[in-house]
Scaffold this motif. Structure first.
Motif, PDB file in Angstrom:
ATOM      1  N   ILE A   1       0.842  -1.204   0.000  1.00 49.21           N
ATOM      2  CA  ILE A   1       0.000   0.000   0.000  1.00 49.21           C
ATOM      3  C   ILE A   1       0.878   1.255   0.000  1.00 49.21           C
ATOM      4  CG2 ILE A   1      -1.861   1.260   1.159  1.00 49.21           C
ATOM      5  CD1 ILE A   1      -2.694  -1.458   0.008  1.00 49.21           C
ATOM      6  N   SER A   2       1.616   1.468   1.070  1.00 48.83           N
ATOM      7  CA  SER A   2       2.477   2.653   1.162  1.00 48.83           C
ATOM      8  C   SER A   2       3.955   2.311   1.085  1.00 48.83           C
ATOM      9  CB  SER A   2       2.184   3.415   2.467  1.00 48.83           C
ATOM     10  OG  SER A   2       2.244   2.554   3.588  1.00 48.83           O
ATOM     11  N   ASP A   3       4.291   1.034   1.080  1.00 48.45           N
ATOM     12  CA  ASP A   3       5.666   0.565   0.920  1.00 48.45           C
ATOM     13  C   ASP A   3       5.699  -0.490  -0.187  1.00 48.45           C
ATOM     14  OD1 ASP A   3       6.977   2.158   2.714  1.00 48.45           O
ATOM     15  OD2 ASP A   3       7.763   0.513   3.935  1.00 48.45           O
ATOM     16  N   PRO A   4       6.813  -0.610  -0.891  1.00 49.53           N
ATOM     17  CA  PRO A   4       6.883  -1.558  -2.009  1.00 49.53           C
ATOM     18  C   PRO A   4       7.115  -2.994  -1.554  1.00 49.53           C
ATOM     19  CG  PRO A   4       8.987  -0.469  -1.764  1.00 49.53           C
ATOM     20  CD  PRO A   4       8.062   0.178  -0.752  1.00 49.53           C
ATOM     21  N   TYR A   5       6.776  -3.927  -2.431  1.00 50.97           N
ATOM     22  CA  TYR A   5       7.191  -5.319  -2.261  1.00 50.97           C
ATOM     23  C   TYR A   5       7.995  -5.695  -3.497  1.00 50.97           C
ATOM     24  CZ  TYR A   5       7.475 -10.315  -1.865  1.00 50.97           C
ATOM     25  OH  TYR A   5       7.982 -11.595  -1.782  1.00 50.97           O
ATOM     26  N   GLU A   6       9.235  -6.140  -3.284  1.00 47.17           N
ATOM     27  CA  GLU A   6      10.111  -6.532  -4.379  1.00 47.17           C
ATOM     28  C   GLU A   6      10.084  -8.052  -4.498  1.00 47.17           C
ATOM     29  OE1 GLU A   6      13.157  -2.785  -3.524  1.00 47.17           O
ATOM     30  OE2 GLU A   6      13.874  -4.870  -3.291  1.00 47.17           O
ATOM     31  N   ALA A   7       9.395  -8.529  -5.506  1.00 42.35           N
ATOM     32  CA  ALA A   7       9.242  -9.983  -5.692  1.00 42.35           C
ATOM     33  C   ALA A   7      10.587 -10.626  -6.001  1.00 42.35           C
ATOM     34  CB  ALA A   7       8.259 -10.270  -6.814  1.00 42.35           C
ATOM     35  N   PRO A   8      10.803 -11.863  -5.530  1.00 34.52           N
ATOM     36  CA  PRO A   8      12.050 -12.574  -5.852  1.00 34.52           C
ATOM     37  C   PRO A   8      12.211 -12.737  -7.360  1.00 34.52           C
ATOM     38  CG  PRO A   8      10.828 -13.709  -4.119  1.00 34.52           C
ATOM     39  CD  PRO A   8       9.914 -12.658  -4.666  1.00 34.52           C
ATOM     40  N   GLN A   9      13.450 -12.635  -7.821  1.00 34.10           N
ATOM     41  CA  GLN A   9      13.723 -12.798  -9.247  1.00 34.10           C
ATOM     42  C   GLN A   9      14.045 -14.240  -9.608  1.00 34.10           C
ATOM     43  OE1 GLN A   9      16.801  -9.725  -9.477  1.00 34.10           O
ATOM     44  NE2 GLN A   9      15.375  -8.389 -10.557  1.00 34.10           N
ATOM     45  N   SER A  10      14.662 -14.970  -8.677  1.00 27.99           N
ATOM     46  CA  SER A  10      15.021 -16.373  -8.951  1.00 27.99           C
ATOM     47  C   SER A  10      14.788 -17.242  -7.713  1.00 27.99           C
ATOM     48  CB  SER A  10      16.490 -16.466  -9.385  1.00 27.99           C
ATOM     49  OG  SER A  10      16.728 -15.698 -10.540  1.00 27.99           O
ATOM     50  N   PRO A  11      13.543 -17.320  -7.242  1.00 28.72           N
ATOM     51  CA  PRO A  11      13.281 -18.165  -6.068  1.00 28.72           C
ATOM     52  C   PRO A  11      13.387 -19.640  -6.434  1.00 28.72           C
ATOM     53  CG  PRO A  11      11.213 -17.411  -6.997  1.00 28.72           C
ATOM     54  CD  PRO A  11      12.309 -16.731  -7.781  1.00 28.72           C
ATOM     55  N   GLU A  12      13.638 -20.461  -5.444  1.00 28.00           N
ATOM     56  CA  GLU A  12      13.674 -21.902  -5.693  1.00 28.00           C
ATOM     57  C   GLU A  12      12.289 -22.451  -6.025  1.00 28.00           C
ATOM     58  OE1 GLU A  12      17.536 -21.079  -4.317  1.00 28.00           O
ATOM     59  OE2 GLU A  12      15.649 -20.418  -3.481  1.00 28.00           O
ATOM     60  N   LEU A  13      11.252 -21.765  -5.530  1.00 29.07           N
ATOM     61  CA  LEU A  13       9.883 -22.244  -5.759  1.00 29.07           C
ATOM     62  C   LEU A  13       8.913 -21.072  -5.712  1.00 29.07           C
ATOM     63  CD1 LEU A  13       8.000 -24.770  -6.053  1.00 29.07           C
ATOM     64  CD2 LEU A  13       7.834 -24.780  -3.556  1.00 29.07           C
ATOM     65  N   VAL A  14       7.921 -21.096  -6.593  1.00 24.12           N
ATOM     66  CA  VAL A  14       6.826 -20.121  -6.569  1.00 24.12           C
ATOM     67  C   VAL A  14       5.532 -20.876  -6.279  1.00 24.12           C
ATOM     68  CG1 VAL A  14       5.509 -18.404  -7.863  1.00 24.12           C
ATOM     69  CG2 VAL A  14       7.988 -18.611  -8.228  1.00 24.12           C
ATOM     70  N   LEU A  15       4.799 -20.407  -5.279  1.00 17.83           N
ATOM     71  CA  LEU A  15       3.513 -21.005  -4.933  1.00 17.83           C
ATOM     72  C   LEU A  15       2.404 -19.981  -5.162  1.00 17.83           C
ATOM     73  CD1 LEU A  15       4.277 -22.837  -1.533  1.00 17.83           C
ATOM     74  CD2 LEU A  15       4.064 -23.885  -3.812  1.00 17.83           C
TER      75      LEU A  15
ATOM     76  N   GLU B   1       0.139 -27.397  -2.001  1.00 17.85           N
ATOM     77  CA  GLU B   1       1.367 -26.656  -1.698  1.00 17.85           C
ATOM     78  C   GLU B   1       2.317 -27.512  -0.863  1.00 17.85           C
ATOM     79  OE1 GLU B   1       0.357 -21.998  -1.422  1.00 17.85           O
ATOM     80  OE2 GLU B   1      -0.743 -23.212   0.008  1.00 17.85           O
ATOM     81  N   VAL B   2       1.775 -28.159   0.151  1.00 23.17           N
ATOM     82  CA  VAL B   2       2.601 -29.001   1.027  1.00 23.17           C
ATOM     83  C   VAL B   2       3.206 -30.157   0.234  1.00 23.17           C
ATOM     84  CG1 VAL B   2       2.533 -30.623   2.973  1.00 23.17           C
ATOM     85  CG2 VAL B   2       1.432 -28.374   3.165  1.00 23.17           C
ATOM     86  N   GLU B   3       2.427 -30.736  -0.645  1.00 19.52           N
ATOM     87  CA  GLU B   3       2.920 -31.848  -1.458  1.00 19.52           C
ATOM     88  C   GLU B   3       4.106 -31.409  -2.318  1.00 19.52           C
ATOM     89  OE1 GLU B   3       1.255 -34.977  -4.879  1.00 19.52           O
ATOM     90  OE2 GLU B   3      -0.133 -33.702  -3.782  1.00 19.52           O
ATOM     91  N   VAL B   4       3.993 -30.245  -2.933  1.00 17.30           N
ATOM     92  CA  VAL B   4       5.070 -29.709  -3.764  1.00 17.30           C
ATOM     93  C   VAL B   4       6.314 -29.430  -2.916  1.00 17.30           C
ATOM     94  CG1 VAL B   4       5.786 -27.710  -5.144  1.00 17.30           C
ATOM     95  CG2 VAL B   4       3.557 -28.744  -5.537  1.00 17.30           C
ATOM     96  N   LEU B   5       6.117 -28.884  -1.728  1.00 20.49           N
ATOM     97  CA  LEU B   5       7.232 -28.563  -0.840  1.00 20.49           C
ATOM     98  C   LEU B   5       7.951 -29.825  -0.363  1.00 20.49           C
ATOM     99  CD1 LEU B   5       5.486 -25.704   1.101  1.00 20.49           C
ATOM    100  CD2 LEU B   5       7.712 -25.461  -0.026  1.00 20.49           C
TER     101      LEU B   5
ATOM    102  N   THR C   1      13.969 -33.840  -3.117  1.00 20.98           N
ATOM    103  CA  THR C   1      14.862 -33.618  -4.252  1.00 20.98           C
ATOM    104  C   THR C   1      16.164 -32.965  -3.812  1.00 20.98           C
ATOM    105  OG1 THR C   1      12.972 -33.359  -5.752  1.00 20.98           O
ATOM    106  CG2 THR C   1      15.093 -32.496  -6.503  1.00 20.98           C
ATOM    107  N   ARG C   2      16.068 -32.046  -2.843  1.00 24.67           N
ATOM    108  CA  ARG C   2      17.247 -31.342  -2.362  1.00 24.67           C
ATOM    109  C   ARG C   2      18.041 -32.136  -1.327  1.00 24.67           C
ATOM    110  NH1 ARG C   2      17.294 -25.570  -3.516  1.00 24.67           N
ATOM    111  NH2 ARG C   2      19.042 -25.527  -2.063  1.00 24.67           N
ATOM    112  N   GLY C   3      17.536 -33.308  -0.960  1.00 24.25           N
ATOM    113  CA  GLY C   3      18.236 -34.155   0.012  1.00 24.25           C
ATOM    114  C   GLY C   3      18.103 -33.699   1.453  1.00 24.25           C
ATOM    115  N   ILE C   4      17.094 -32.864   1.716  1.00 25.69           N
ATOM    116  CA  ILE C   4      16.849 -32.393   3.087  1.00 25.69           C
ATOM    117  C   ILE C   4      16.221 -33.521   3.892  1.00 25.69           C
ATOM    118  CG2 ILE C   4      15.761 -30.618   4.506  1.00 25.69           C
ATOM    119  CD1 ILE C   4      17.866 -29.592   2.457  1.00 25.69           C
ATOM    120  N   ILE C   5      15.277 -34.220   3.279  1.00 25.17           N
ATOM    121  CA  ILE C   5      14.672 -35.400   3.910  1.00 25.17           C
ATOM    122  C   ILE C   5      14.794 -36.556   2.929  1.00 25.17           C
ATOM    123  CG2 ILE C   5      13.066 -34.089   5.350  1.00 25.17           C
ATOM    124  CD1 ILE C   5      10.859 -34.626   3.339  1.00 25.17           C
TER     125      ILE C   5
END
Length: 204
Positions: free
Chosen positions: A165-179, A189-193, A199-203
């Motif tokens: 509204i009175s301050d900007p939001y700068e969207a990510p340019q290269s995020p790992e994921l867009v939901l 969303e949870v399924e994709v995450l 895939t990243r080997g976190i779990i």
């Protein structure tokens, strides 16, 4: 970056390594950084993902905007400078959690790319995984949801420096994921995450 004021301080490594802690927990510590407008669904999906990970026997911890501002960052407001310091502190806290092997779910508007890049670099310098997730909804959709009535107050001039509204939001340019949360169910969303974390080997 915040300048180091204390002198003669050095990081001390212990004899238990991050790899040791990861092995103990059966997972890899990482920060999942949810960013987006207020009302985009960041906290909703973070809560759902934490519950799903817990059900799988995974150790995750959620860092939420209001919760952090009620404690460690209660002395900070919403100016650009305070927002930057807010995100820097959160990044440092997230790093400590990741070092213990915990999957950190950070949900913050974090409107400025430079501030998010600081947190990404903190993790990269420490050899830690940082996954930026852009919870993307149009402003009109976020404003329609307005779960806390903040947009209404911002439109009325009752809240200053309000993102979108009175301050900007700068969207990510290269995020790992867009939901696009206005087009997906929370379950989707949870399924994709979860798939991304595998895939990243976190779990496993």
């Amino acid at each position: 970056m915040t300048l180091q004021k204390a002198t003669n301080v050095h990081w001390h490594e212990g004899e238990v390594t991050r790899a040791d802690r990861n092995k103990l927990l059966g997972q890899k510590g990482a920060t999942i950084w949810f960013t987006g407008l207020s009302g985009s669904g960041k906290s909703t999906v973070a809560v759902a993902l934490e519950k799903a990970l817990h059900a799988q026997g995974r150790l995750a911890y959620r860092l939420d905007g209001d919760n952090i501002r009620l404690g460690i960052n209660k002395n900070l407001g919403f100016s650009a400078e305070d927002r930057a310091e807010n995100i820097r502190r959160i990044g440092e806290v997230a790093k400590l959690f990741v070092d213990t092997g915990v999957i950190v779910l950070s949900s913050f508007v974090s409107p400025y790319r430079a501030d998010r890049d600081v947190v990404r670099k903190l993790h990269a310098d420490g050899g830690m995984d940082f996954i930026e997730v852009y919870v993307d909804v149009p402003l009109e959709e976020a404003e329609k949801r307005d779960p806390k009535g903040l947009y209404k107050k911002a439109r009325a001039g009752e809240i200053k420096n309000f993102t979108g509204i009175s301050d900007p939001y700068e969207a990510p340019q290269s995020p790992e994921l867009v939901l696009p949360s206005h087009k997906m169910s929370v379950e989707e969303e949870v399924e994709v995450l979860l798939k991304l974390l595998k895939t990243r080997g976190i779990i496993a």
